[in-house]
Motif scaffolding. Structure first.
Motif, PDB file in Angstrom:
ATOM      1  N   ILE A   1       0.822  -1.209   0.000  1.00  0.00           N
ATOM      2  CA  ILE A   1       0.000   0.000   0.000  1.00  0.00           C
ATOM      3  C   ILE A   1       0.859   1.263   0.000  1.00  0.00           C
ATOM      4  O   ILE A   1       0.604   2.173  -0.790  1.00  0.00           O
ATOM      5  CB  ILE A   1      -1.045  -0.058   1.134  1.00  0.00           C
ATOM      6  N   PRO A   2       1.924   1.339   0.820  1.00  0.00           N
ATOM      7  CA  PRO A   2       2.794   2.523   0.719  1.00  0.00           C
ATOM      8  C   PRO A   2       3.349   2.740  -0.697  1.00  0.00           C
ATOM      9  O   PRO A   2       3.416   3.879  -1.160  1.00  0.00           O
ATOM     10  CB  PRO A   2       3.922   2.210   1.705  1.00  0.00           C
ATOM     11  N   LEU A   3       3.711   1.673  -1.398  1.00  0.00           N
ATOM     12  CA  LEU A   3       4.238   1.836  -2.759  1.00  0.00           C
ATOM     13  C   LEU A   3       3.159   2.316  -3.725  1.00  0.00           C
ATOM     14  O   LEU A   3       3.411   3.159  -4.587  1.00  0.00           O
ATOM     15  CB  LEU A   3       4.845   0.522  -3.273  1.00  0.00           C
ATOM     16  N   LEU A   4       1.954   1.790  -3.579  1.00  0.00           N
ATOM     17  CA  LEU A   4       0.854   2.263  -4.431  1.00  0.00           C
ATOM     18  C   LEU A   4       0.601   3.742  -4.175  1.00  0.00           C
ATOM     19  O   LEU A   4       0.338   4.517  -5.104  1.00  0.00           O
ATOM     20  CB  LEU A   4      -0.419   1.448  -4.167  1.00  0.00           C
ATOM     21  N   GLN A   5       0.705   4.130  -2.908  1.00  0.00           N
ATOM     22  CA  GLN A   5       0.515   5.549  -2.585  1.00  0.00           C
ATOM     23  C   GLN A   5       1.614   6.392  -3.218  1.00  0.00           C
ATOM     24  O   GLN A   5       1.375   7.476  -3.738  1.00  0.00           O
ATOM     25  CB  GLN A   5       0.499   5.738  -1.057  1.00  0.00           C
ATOM     26  N   MET A   6       2.814   5.863  -3.186  1.00  0.00           N
ATOM     27  CA  MET A   6       3.942   6.577  -3.799  1.00  0.00           C
ATOM     28  C   MET A   6       3.704   6.733  -5.301  1.00  0.00           C
ATOM     29  O   MET A   6       3.910   7.809  -5.871  1.00  0.00           O
ATOM     30  CB  MET A   6       5.229   5.778  -3.545  1.00  0.00           C
ATOM     31  N   ALA A   7       3.241   5.660  -5.924  1.00  0.00           N
ATOM     32  CA  ALA A   7       2.997   5.695  -7.367  1.00  0.00           C
ATOM     33  C   ALA A   7       1.902   6.698  -7.705  1.00  0.00           C
ATOM     34  O   ALA A   7       2.024   7.488  -8.639  1.00  0.00           O
ATOM     35  CB  ALA A   7       2.611   4.302  -7.866  1.00  0.00           C
ATOM     36  N   GLN A   8       0.851   6.685  -6.905  1.00  0.00           N
ATOM     37  CA  GLN A   8      -0.247   7.600  -7.197  1.00  0.00           C
ATOM     38  C   GLN A   8       0.173   9.043  -6.978  1.00  0.00           C
ATOM     39  O   GLN A   8      -0.268   9.938  -7.678  1.00  0.00           O
ATOM     40  CB  GLN A   8      -1.474   7.245  -6.363  1.00  0.00           C
ATOM     41  N   LYS A   9       1.029   9.250  -5.994  1.00  0.00           N
ATOM     42  CA  LYS A   9       1.506  10.604  -5.735  1.00  0.00           C
ATOM     43  C   LYS A   9       2.312  11.109  -6.946  1.00  0.00           C
ATOM     44  O   LYS A   9       2.205  12.265  -7.338  1.00  0.00           O
ATOM     45  CB  LYS A   9       2.378  10.610  -4.486  1.00  0.00           C
ATOM     46  N   ALA A  10       3.094  10.204  -7.542  1.00  0.00           N
ATOM     47  CA  ALA A  10       3.935  10.599  -8.664  1.00  0.00           C
ATOM     48  C   ALA A  10       3.109  10.869  -9.923  1.00  0.00           C
ATOM     49  O   ALA A  10       3.391  11.809 -10.663  1.00  0.00           O
ATOM     50  CB  ALA A  10       4.970   9.513  -8.942  1.00  0.00           C
ATOM     51  N   LEU A  11       2.099  10.059 -10.161  1.00  0.00           N
ATOM     52  CA  LEU A  11       1.382  10.144 -11.434  1.00  0.00           C
ATOM     53  C   LEU A  11      -0.024  10.715 -11.323  1.00  0.00           C
ATOM     54  O   LEU A  11      -0.630  11.048 -12.332  1.00  0.00           O
ATOM     55  CB  LEU A  11       1.289   8.749 -12.055  1.00  0.00           C
ATOM     56  N   GLY A  12      -0.539  10.793 -10.113  1.00  0.00           N
ATOM     57  CA  GLY A  12      -1.912  11.264  -9.955  1.00  0.00           C
ATOM     58  C   GLY A  12      -2.925  10.147 -10.097  1.00  0.00           C
ATOM     59  O   GLY A  12      -4.076  10.292  -9.750  1.00  0.00           O
ATOM     60  N   TYR A  13      -2.518   9.036 -10.653  1.00  0.00           N
ATOM     61  CA  TYR A  13      -3.383   7.859 -10.772  1.00  0.00           C
ATOM     62  C   TYR A  13      -2.495   6.633 -10.949  1.00  0.00           C
ATOM     63  O   TYR A  13      -1.263   6.745 -10.924  1.00  0.00           O
ATOM     64  CB  TYR A  13      -4.372   8.028 -11.914  1.00  0.00           C
TER      65      TYR A  13
END
Lengths: 223, 172, 650
Positions: free
Chosen positions: B31-43
């Motif tokens: 979940i932290p990595l998914l959050q990181m990814a979403q933060k970078a790309l917006g989705y």
């Protein structure tokens, strides 16, 4: 061995087994969909809520799959409260089920038909309205078609995949009422690693997963 | 999965890749990595899900299964000005649904969608915890309390005017 | 239990830190410069506190006045945000509490109060201390009926400055606990009768004792800050205003149960709380309250942060555990309880933010002190976020046992706009709606549960006569239905059918037997569901059916919404006898151009276009008050739109 009383019968079961497994071994029928023989009382998902029983000492009906057997336990599997909850749960499952047995490959080998017979109810869902999902069938997987309106979300396919393979190819996707059995939002490439062990097909109690014939598979693969 | 990645997305994805590579492994990181990814790309485009899956050595279906469970994660790109309308109890009692409808009407999109120019998107959020200011809406990171249909129009107009102004400046 | 040497080492270490903190605080307090305290939690910022701060800074610079700006957390008076307290010793006035300080007011106060010494009485709410010159805020029920244990320091200290917490005695309780046996600490909590503030009211000491007894060395403490109840925000405010009291409580809990790792599970929707908490944990670590060898005691404990990804069900312990482990947050059957088998199989204690924040005061002041607050069965205080149709919404901390009437009417100022009280919803989607008959119910765990509601996490939404109870039930079911994890049959499908029936009713499409079906299905979902979410989801329906059945019947039998709130059953119209000729207030505000001018220059509403948003009701000047609502919609008087003269038909 543990000795307990179920509906005025005395039965025995190994220590650590669940009331459900003890009853089933003794030939006492309790409806269930999500339980696997390998499930311990602590590990059972207790998701389908069909295996409810009443046990002396418990205020409310409990799921038989999650209660470990104890010496001297008294279990009632067919009380009015239990039956009415089971019928309600069953009706709820049918309210999201496409009842079209004639065209379903699971006809006559369907857990839902068995439960209906056992509970003495039909396959209707009145007074609830039937709510079905779209699309009717998901054909992206290379090995099988998935019919969400036949699926009862028992999770057996997901769990067997997890047990057999270190890296499960099947997962639940979405949440709540929208939950489906999925594999990366229907991306066929993601399922490419499926080793076609077909265990998921074997455990499905309702015909929600249907193996595609080789011919169909090749045409769809090109689309 | 219909969304093709923009050049900007590609650049973000590359940065994300290095970020993920240097992150700890273990299922608990999912979940932290998914959050990181979403933060970078917006989705979370497919490629981002794959990066996370590969890093943690879990299948993509597993990653998607987890991501699709949580409200936070989205699979289509948000607008530059994401509008989030609070649907908490206090906001409901004070007309939150009307605010949502007004945004939908004004922007001509439905909740969960993004305008064609990718300027705005609308989503409903569970309580943001500013109940005393109900009804509440967020535009970007900025929270607007005591919303009213007339304020909706003002907010949208303000963004559009600023954009026009910026374009004029750029043209000079 | 530590040796005497170790005890002395811990005490000395704390003493040194506390001395320095107090010195810094004193330096600030003794400064002759005026001090401007600005509330900067999310509510304050949303109300413009940042702009207010900028205005103060600009005005001070313009006028060449020196003053100290002190950003603090939330005082809980959300209705008055942005809140500013100005302490201007030279003026001779005590510190003064100013509500709703806009940038304009900020500039004015700098000039007139800071420069010229006039505190502008018309803008003052009161002095923060008793004095001879200005009435104190303590004369208001909103202040004097409160009893602050959990929120004592909220709005007084800067959450980003650990020394401000320490200067007020912070981390002293930790020092005390370090010098005691873990069992003694648990005994104290047990003697205090502390019950979990997360909703169910489970005795905290019992949970701790079970975790202490559990085998397994790698135990964990989780602070559950996944505040998902719509209408409750006290956990967020607490973390944003005084994170250290929660951290201190968590360290004490860790000592008591023997845990080496802690985890804050905070909603990702609370970015400010996450930011402040991160800073706070770092500061606590720097001073040696966290990490290895805490204050020289030889004990190790550290805290990580986990951001919850927005799933209401993750407030449920077993679902929370699954999400931390990196899975779909689906609850599982208990037992095994998390205190035996939690995160990755480790014994895990999960406590709510407010529970942990209550620990330091109990350790510091003792069980007897705590027992003296509140009721016998529910000692201590309760924090409520009182919101909705109430004059003074905000966070209120009261001793358990205060009645709902006192809380809503005395402390929070009652219902605004001369409307009548209809109901109060307590406990969020798991709680219930109580009618006026229950206003004398004391708020404590047991009394609320008996009434059919529950303490929940303390969200309290007050509803006036304009709120429709059927619509409120529909709202809650819409929420729980969306937030159901989908695992078990009753919750996944049952809540959906409950919602469908309620939707039908709010549209006037109710069918024979719908009300009975609502009751039967609600009971089944309550009995049959796997976790707390499903087991409590029907509560809003069952309580409103029990206390407001007539409203359901009006929807069902007459297609009428008695509150004129269900839009499908309501129409807006303009009373031509009240409407003023030539006034255009309602025309400009209408988002869909449904308001037209009649042939005699009054206004009418085009029923085809009207979206029933109610803007015209607000816009119509109070002198006319001409916009009316009627239900069923068919009763609306017909006012013809005159043919348009110059507009070509499209």
């Amino acid at each position: 061995m543990i000795t307990l009383t179920v509906d005025d019968r005395t039965i025995q079961a190994p220590d650590g087994s669940s009331v459900l497994s003890a009853c089933l071994s003794a030939g006492i029928i309790i409806p269930h969909l999500c339980w696997m023989e390998t499930d311990s009382p602590a590990g059972a998902p207790a998701a389908c809520r069909l295996c409810l029983v009443e046990i002396d000492g418990f205020r409310d009906p409990v799921t038989a799959c999650t209660v470990p057997v104890e010496n001297g336990m008294t279990v009632y599997t067919g009380t009015e409260v239990v039956r009415s909850l089971q019928k309600m749960a069953f009706k709820l499952l049918l309210s999201v089920h496409r009842v079209d047995c004639k065209h379903c490959p699971a006809n006559k080998a369907c857990a839902l038909q068995d439960i209906a017979k056992f509970l003495g109810v039909g396959l209707g869902c009145k007074p609830f309205e039937r709510v079905l999902k779209e699309p009717e069938v998901d054909t992206h997987h290379p090995v099988f078609d998935y019919y969400p309106n036949r699926c009862v979300l028992c999770g057996l396919c997901v769990r067997i995949c997890r047990q057999r393979h270190r890296q499960p190819q099947l997962s639940f996707a979405g949440r709540g009422f929208e939950t489906v059995v999925g594999y990366f939002d229907a991306d066929p490439l993601a399922a490419a690693n499926c080793v076609s062990c077909r265990e998921c097909l074997a455990v499905c109690p309702t015909g929600a997963l249907v193996e595609r014939t080789a011919f169909e598979g090749s045409t769809r693969g090109n689309s | 999965m219909e969304h093709s990645l923009t050049a900007e997305d590609q650049a973000h994805l590359e940065i994300l890749q290095t970020q993920i590579k240097s992150s700890p492994k273990g299922r608990g990181q999912l979940i932290p990595l998914l959050q990181m990814a979403q933060k970078a790309l917006g989705y979370l485009p497919d490629d981002a899900l794959s990066l996370v899956a590969d890093h943690l050595s879990v299948t993509r279906s597993e990653v998607y299964g987890v991501a699709s469970f949580y409200n936070q994660f989205r699979f289509n790109p948000p607008g530059k000005n994401p509008v989030k309308v609070c649907m908490g109890t206090a906001c409901h009692v004070r007309g939150g649904e009307i605010i949502l409808e007004n945004f939908e009407r004004k922007l001509e999109i439905r909740e969960g969608e993004t305008t064609e120019d990718r300027e705005f998107s609308i989503e409903r959020v569970a309580c943001v915890g500013c109940c005393a200011l109900a009804p509440v809406a967020l535009m970007g990171e900025i929270l607007h309390g005591h919303m009213a249909p007339s304020k909706v129009e003002g907010l949208v107009l303000q963004v559009r005017l600023e954009k026009e102004k910026a374009q004029r400046e750029a043209a000079k | 239990m530590m040796t005497g040497d170790a005890v002395n080492r811990v005490l000395a270490a704390y003493q040194a830190i506390a001395d320095e903190a107090r010195a810094r605080r004193e330096q600030f307090e003794k400064s002759p410069l005026p001090k401007i305290h600005i509330g900067m939690a999310t509510c304050g910022i949303a109300s413009g506190a940042l702009e207010t701060q900028a205005a103060f800074e600009a005005a001070l610079a313009d006028r060449g006045i020196e003053a100290l700006i002190h950003t603090v957390g939330c005082v809980g008076h959300c209705y008055a945000e942005p809140v500013v307290i100005i302490d201007h010793p030279d003026s001779g006035f005590p510190p003064i509490f100013y509500p709703e300080v806009t940038p304009g007011k900020a500039k004015m106060l700098v000039k007139l109060f800071l420069e010229e010494g006039d505190p502008r009485f018309e803008h003052v709410m009161g002095a923060t201390v008793e004095n001879e010159m200005i009435p104190s805020v303590m004369e208001f029920a909103r202040f004097n009926r409160e009893k602050r244990v959990i929120m004592e320091r909220c709005g007084r200290i800067d959450p980003d400055q650990i020394h401000e917490y320490i200067a007020e005695g912070g981390y002293g309780a930790l020092t005390t606990a370090l010098c005691r046996k873990p069992e003694t600490v648990i005994d104290e909590i047990e003697a205090a009768g502390l019950r979990g503030r997360g909703g169910a009211g489970f005795p905290t000491a019992r949970k701790w004792r079970a975790a202490r007894a559990a085998s397994g060395s790698d135990k964990m403490i989780v602070c559950n800050a996944d505040e998902g109840d719509p209408g409750a925000y006290m956990d967020r405010t607490l973390l944003e205003s005084n994170p250290h009291q929660v951290i201190e409580g968590m360290i004490i809990a860790a000592l008591a149960v023997g845990a080496a790792r802690g985890l804050f599970y905070v909603r990702a929707e609370y970015p400010l709380a996450v930011r402040i908490l991160t800073t706070a944990v770092e500061q606590a670590r720097e001073l040696g309250f966290l990490g290895t060898d805490i204050l020289g005691s030889g004990l190790d404990f550290d805290i990580d942060l986990f951001q919850g990804s927005g799933a209401f069900v993750c407030g449920e312990e077993t679902a929370l555990i699954r999400s931390v482990e990196g899975y779909r947050g689906m609850p599982r059957h208990r037992p095994p309880y998390p205190v035996e088998q939690g995160i990755d199989g480790r014994p895990t204690v999960i406590n709510n933010v407010k529970t942990l924040a209550t620990i330091p005061p109990i350790v510091e002041k003792g069980a007897d002190w705590f027992r003296a607050i509140g009721t016998a069965g529910s000692p201590g205080t309760a924090v409520f976020s009182v919101v909705g149709n109430v004059t003074h919404p905000g966070l209120v901390e009261i001793p358990m046992g205060v009645t709902l009437r006192d809380l809503i009417f005395d402390i929070c100022g009652g219902i605004p706009d001369k409307k009548r009280f209809k109901a109060v919803q307590i406990g969020g989607p798991s709680g219930g709606c109580l009618s006026a008959d229950f206003l004398d119910t004391p708020v404590d765990f047991d009394a609320l549960t008996r009434a059919g509601a529950m303490m929940g996490s303390g969200g309290m939404v007050v509803m006036d006569e304009d709120v429709c109870m059927v619509d409120v039930s529909r709202y809650f079911l819409d929420f729980t239905q969306k937030e159901s994890c989908g695992k078990c049959t009753f919750c996944r499908i049952g809540t959906r059918h409950l919602l469908d029936i309620l939707r039908r009713l709010t549209r006037g499409e109710g069918r024979e037997g719908d009300l009975e079906q609502l009751e039967t299905l609600s009971r089944a979902v309550k009995q049959g569901s796997l976790c707390g979410l499903g087991k409590t989801a029907p509560n809003p329906v069952l309580t409103s059916l029990a206390y407001f059945r007539d409203e359901y019947e009006a929807h069902f039998k007459e297609g009428r919404c008695p509150s004129c709130a269900c839009r499908a059953l309501t129409a807006f119209f303009i009373d031509l006898d009240k409407c003023a000729r030539g006034c255009d207030a309602c025309v400009g505000c209408c988002p869909v151009e449904a308001v037209f001018t009649t042939s005699n220059r009054k206004k009418g509403i085009d029923q085809q276009l009207c979206v029933k948003c109610g803007e015209c009701v607000v816009a119509c000047p109070p002198d006319y008050d001409a916009v009316e609502k009627v239900s069923p919609a068919a009763l609306v008087p017909i006012i013809e739109r005159p043919p348009e003269k110059n507009k070509a038909e499209s």
